[in-house]
Design an enzyme around this catalytic site. Structure first.
Site, PDB file in Angstrom:
ATOM      1  N   LEU A  48      69.590  12.431  81.222  1.00 53.08           N
ATOM      2  CA  LEU A  48      69.928  11.373  82.174  1.00 53.08           C
ATOM      3  C   LEU A  48      71.093  10.519  81.708  1.00 53.08           C
ATOM      4  O   LEU A  48      71.323  10.344  80.511  1.00 53.08           O
ATOM      5  CB  LEU A  48      68.692  10.496  82.411  1.00 53.08           C
ATOM      6  CG  LEU A  48      67.465  11.244  82.933  1.00 53.08           C
ATOM      7  CD1 LEU A  48      66.303  10.272  83.151  1.00 53.08           C
ATOM      8  CD2 LEU A  48      67.768  11.993  84.226  1.00 53.08           C
ATOM      9  N   HIS A  49      71.825   9.996  82.667  1.00 56.10           N
ATOM     10  CA  HIS A  49      72.935   9.080  82.414  1.00 56.10           C
ATOM     11  C   HIS A  49      72.922   8.019  83.508  1.00 56.10           C
ATOM     12  O   HIS A  49      72.044   8.023  84.384  1.00 56.10           O
ATOM     13  CB  HIS A  49      74.273   9.834  82.357  1.00 56.10           C
ATOM     14  CG  HIS A  49      74.487  10.757  83.522  1.00 56.10           C
ATOM     15  ND1 HIS A  49      74.679  10.301  84.810  1.00 56.10           N
ATOM     16  CD2 HIS A  49      74.517  12.115  83.601  1.00 56.10           C
ATOM     17  CE1 HIS A  49      74.849  11.332  85.624  1.00 56.10           C
ATOM     18  NE2 HIS A  49      74.741  12.446  84.922  1.00 56.10           N
ATOM     19  N   HIS A  69      72.223   8.958  87.174  1.00 56.90           N
ATOM     20  CA  HIS A  69      70.820   9.140  87.566  1.00 56.90           C
ATOM     21  C   HIS A  69      70.134   7.779  87.750  1.00 56.90           C
ATOM     22  O   HIS A  69      69.346   7.598  88.683  1.00 56.90           O
ATOM     23  CB  HIS A  69      70.057   9.928  86.494  1.00 56.90           C
ATOM     24  CG  HIS A  69      70.563  11.319  86.253  1.00 56.90           C
ATOM     25  ND1 HIS A  69      71.238  11.671  85.106  1.00 56.90           N
ATOM     26  CD2 HIS A  69      70.486  12.450  86.997  1.00 56.90           C
ATOM     27  CE1 HIS A  69      71.540  12.965  85.145  1.00 56.90           C
ATOM     28  NE2 HIS A  69      71.105  13.461  86.289  1.00 56.90           N
ATOM     29  N   GLN A  98      68.258  28.274  89.555  1.00 56.49           N
ATOM     30  CA  GLN A  98      69.601  27.922  90.016  1.00 56.49           C
ATOM     31  C   GLN A  98      70.675  28.240  88.982  1.00 56.49           C
ATOM     32  O   GLN A  98      71.839  27.887  89.159  1.00 56.49           O
ATOM     33  CB  GLN A  98      69.672  26.465  90.465  1.00 56.49           C
ATOM     34  CG  GLN A  98      69.544  25.428  89.368  1.00 56.49           C
ATOM     35  CD  GLN A  98      69.334  24.035  89.931  1.00 56.49           C
ATOM     36  OE1 GLN A  98      68.310  23.747  90.552  1.00 56.49           O
ATOM     37  NE2 GLN A  98      70.304  23.151  89.733  1.00 56.49           N
ATOM     38  N   ASP A 122      77.105  15.856  93.730  1.00 54.89           N
ATOM     39  CA  ASP A 122      76.884  17.246  94.144  1.00 54.89           C
ATOM     40  C   ASP A 122      76.866  17.242  95.673  1.00 54.89           C
ATOM     41  O   ASP A 122      75.822  17.369  96.300  1.00 54.89           O
ATOM     42  CB  ASP A 122      75.570  17.749  93.554  1.00 54.89           C
ATOM     43  CG  ASP A 122      75.579  17.660  92.033  1.00 54.89           C
ATOM     44  OD1 ASP A 122      76.117  18.573  91.406  1.00 54.89           O
ATOM     45  OD2 ASP A 122      75.101  16.647  91.491  1.00 54.89           O
ATOM     46  N   ARG A 159      76.730  17.666  81.955  1.00 52.81           N
ATOM     47  CA  ARG A 159      77.567  18.710  81.340  1.00 52.81           C
ATOM     48  C   ARG A 159      78.799  18.134  80.631  1.00 52.81           C
ATOM     49  O   ARG A 159      79.446  18.860  79.876  1.00 52.81           O
ATOM     50  CB  ARG A 159      77.986  19.742  82.390  1.00 52.81           C
ATOM     51  CG  ARG A 159      76.815  20.625  82.839  1.00 52.81           C
ATOM     52  CD  ARG A 159      77.267  21.798  83.689  1.00 52.81           C
ATOM     53  NE  ARG A 159      76.203  22.778  83.855  1.00 52.81           N
ATOM     54  CZ  ARG A 159      75.442  22.904  84.948  1.00 52.81           C
ATOM     55  NH1 ARG A 159      75.630  22.108  85.985  1.00 52.81           N
ATOM     56  NH2 ARG A 159      74.505  23.815  84.999  1.00 52.81           N
TER      57      ARG A 159
HETATM   58  P1  AMP Z   1      71.200  16.739  87.942  1.00 51.11           P
HETATM   59  O1  AMP Z   1      70.302  16.206  86.867  1.00 51.11           O
HETATM   60  O2  AMP Z   1      72.571  17.053  87.466  1.00 51.11           O
HETATM   61  O3  AMP Z   1      70.560  17.858  88.706  1.00 51.11           O
HETATM   62  O4  AMP Z   1      71.393  15.557  88.981  1.00 51.11           O
HETATM   63  C1  AMP Z   1      70.280  14.929  89.569  1.00 51.11           C
HETATM   64  C2  AMP Z   1      70.755  14.041  90.675  1.00 51.11           C
HETATM   65  O5  AMP Z   1      71.641  13.052  90.137  1.00 51.11           O
HETATM   66  C3  AMP Z   1      71.544  14.799  91.754  1.00 51.11           C
HETATM   67  O6  AMP Z   1      71.188  14.279  93.023  1.00 51.11           O
HETATM   68  C4  AMP Z   1      72.970  14.471  91.393  1.00 51.11           C
HETATM   69  O7  AMP Z   1      73.861  14.539  92.498  1.00 51.11           O
HETATM   70  C5  AMP Z   1      72.839  13.056  90.890  1.00 51.11           C
HETATM   71  N1  AMP Z   1      73.979  12.696  90.030  1.00 51.11           N
HETATM   72  C6  AMP Z   1      74.438  13.394  88.968  1.00 51.11           C
HETATM   73  N2  AMP Z   1      75.538  12.793  88.459  1.00 51.11           N
HETATM   74  C7  AMP Z   1      75.774  11.703  89.227  1.00 51.11           C
HETATM   75  C8  AMP Z   1      76.779  10.681  89.228  1.00 51.11           C
HETATM   76  N3  AMP Z   1      77.765  10.655  88.334  1.00 51.11           N
HETATM   77  N4  AMP Z   1      76.700   9.712  90.173  1.00 51.11           N
HETATM   78  C9  AMP Z   1      75.708   9.727  91.102  1.00 51.11           C
HETATM   79  N5  AMP Z   1      74.733  10.664  91.145  1.00 51.11           N
HETATM   80  C10 AMP Z   1      74.767  11.638  90.232  1.00 51.11           C
END
Ligand code: AMP
Length: 282
Positions: A36-37, A40, A64, A154, A191
């Site tokens: 997480l960042h 999230h 995926q 995304d 990433r």
């Molecule tokens: P992930 O863990 O990469 O599958 O992302 C989980 C959710 O967080 C998805 O809905 C992403 O679109 C959202 N997300 C990832 N990075 C960002 C960001 N920089 N700003 C806003 N939402 C994000």
């Protein structure tokens, strides 16, 4: 600090959600793959505005990822993720299932969304949206939230999830949330941790180049010309290869010839072994 409860099985999640519903609470879901960042956490804060109980799912979804992709090396650190979520004071439950919980022996079903999944990511990751749509459907059915939030980071995924939610008639509101960026404009992503120092500097150009493409299109440049200039700009900035720079209808993601309705510029490119994506409104 509010420590969220941690659940690993669908039946435990359903039990807890039933208790909350019995008490009259609304439920919000934030699906993630962990690592997480701040991006999230912004989704957590967004959903908290409209849900009394917030569930964050953390699941690195094997379906995926293609065999050559980064499933094995994708960063995983549940304790750190839970601590970050606790620091928001806004998360009630973390749902962290195992692959076997989500895909038990004999699992043979997939959710296929056409429409917005055509092209863009699908041209380069043909397996991707089938995996996403299947796992998101399962997460929505496990938690049965009133609302769920997905990042515009995304963007095509957000459109695919909205489509599947509408088409399956799920009684859930799907929300989009804006992209959270680093100081130089790089969209936050789990990433980004793969990037070396030189690569990290180059990565910061993607957002600036997309800004230029959007400005060119707004000021009347032919869309194909602006897209080609964007791809060229990424290579000149030091990206090793460009999967696409594309200006599309912001809702259907169909190709457009002229700027008559809201549009979106989307890009995917690689530096070293790392594939980055970004997008913005035109
Ligand atoms: P992930 O863990 O990469 O599958 O992302 C989980 C959710 O967080 C998805 O809905 C992403 O679109 C959202 N997300 C990832 N990075 C960002 C960001 N920089 N700003 C806003 N939402 C994000």
């Amino acid at each position: 600090m509010k420590a969220p409860i941690i659940k690993h099985t669908v039946s435990e999640v359903r039990g807890r959600v039933a208790l909350w519903r019995g008490g009259g609470s609304s439920i919000g879901l934030v699906p993630t793959m962990g690592a997480l960042h701040e991006g999230h956490l912004s989704l957590v804060r967004e959903i908290r505005k409209r849900a009394e109980k917030v569930v964050v799912s953390i699941f690195v979804n094997p379906t995926q990822f293609a065999p050559h992709e980064d499933f094995d090396k994708y960063p995983r650190n549940l304790d750190k993720d839970v601590a970050m979520l606790a620091s928001t004071d806004a998360v009630d439950m973390v749902f962290a299932p195992s692959p076997a919980e989500m895909y038990p022996q004999g699992f043979a079903t997939a959710v296929d969304v056409a429409g917005p999944s055509a092209g863009l990511e699908t041209d380069f990751r043909p397996h991707f949206f089938r995996g996403v749509a299947t796992v998101v459907s399962k997460l929505l059915l496990a938690v049965t939230p009133d609302s769920a939030v997905f990042g515009e980071k995304d963007y095509q995924q957000l459109m695919v999830v909205k489509r599947l939610n509408a088409d399956l008639g799920l009684p859930i509101t799907i929300l989009g949330a804006p992209i959270i960026r680093e100081a130089d404009g790089l969209a936050m992503s789990s990433r980004n941790a793969y990037l070396g120092e030189r690569e990290r500097k180059i990565a910061g150009f993607m957002n600036r180049i997309l800004t230029v493409v959007a400005e060119q299109v707004r000021s009347g440049a032919p869309i194909a010309t602006a897209e080609a200039a964007g791809a060229q700009g990424l290579l000149q900035a030091g990206f090793d290869s460009v999967d696409y720079v594309a200006v599309r209808d912001a809702e259907t993601l169909e190709r457009i010839e002229t700027l008559e309705r809201p549009a979106r510029v989307l890009a995917a490119a690689k530096i070293g072994g790392t594939r980055l994506i970004d997008n913005m409104a035109v």
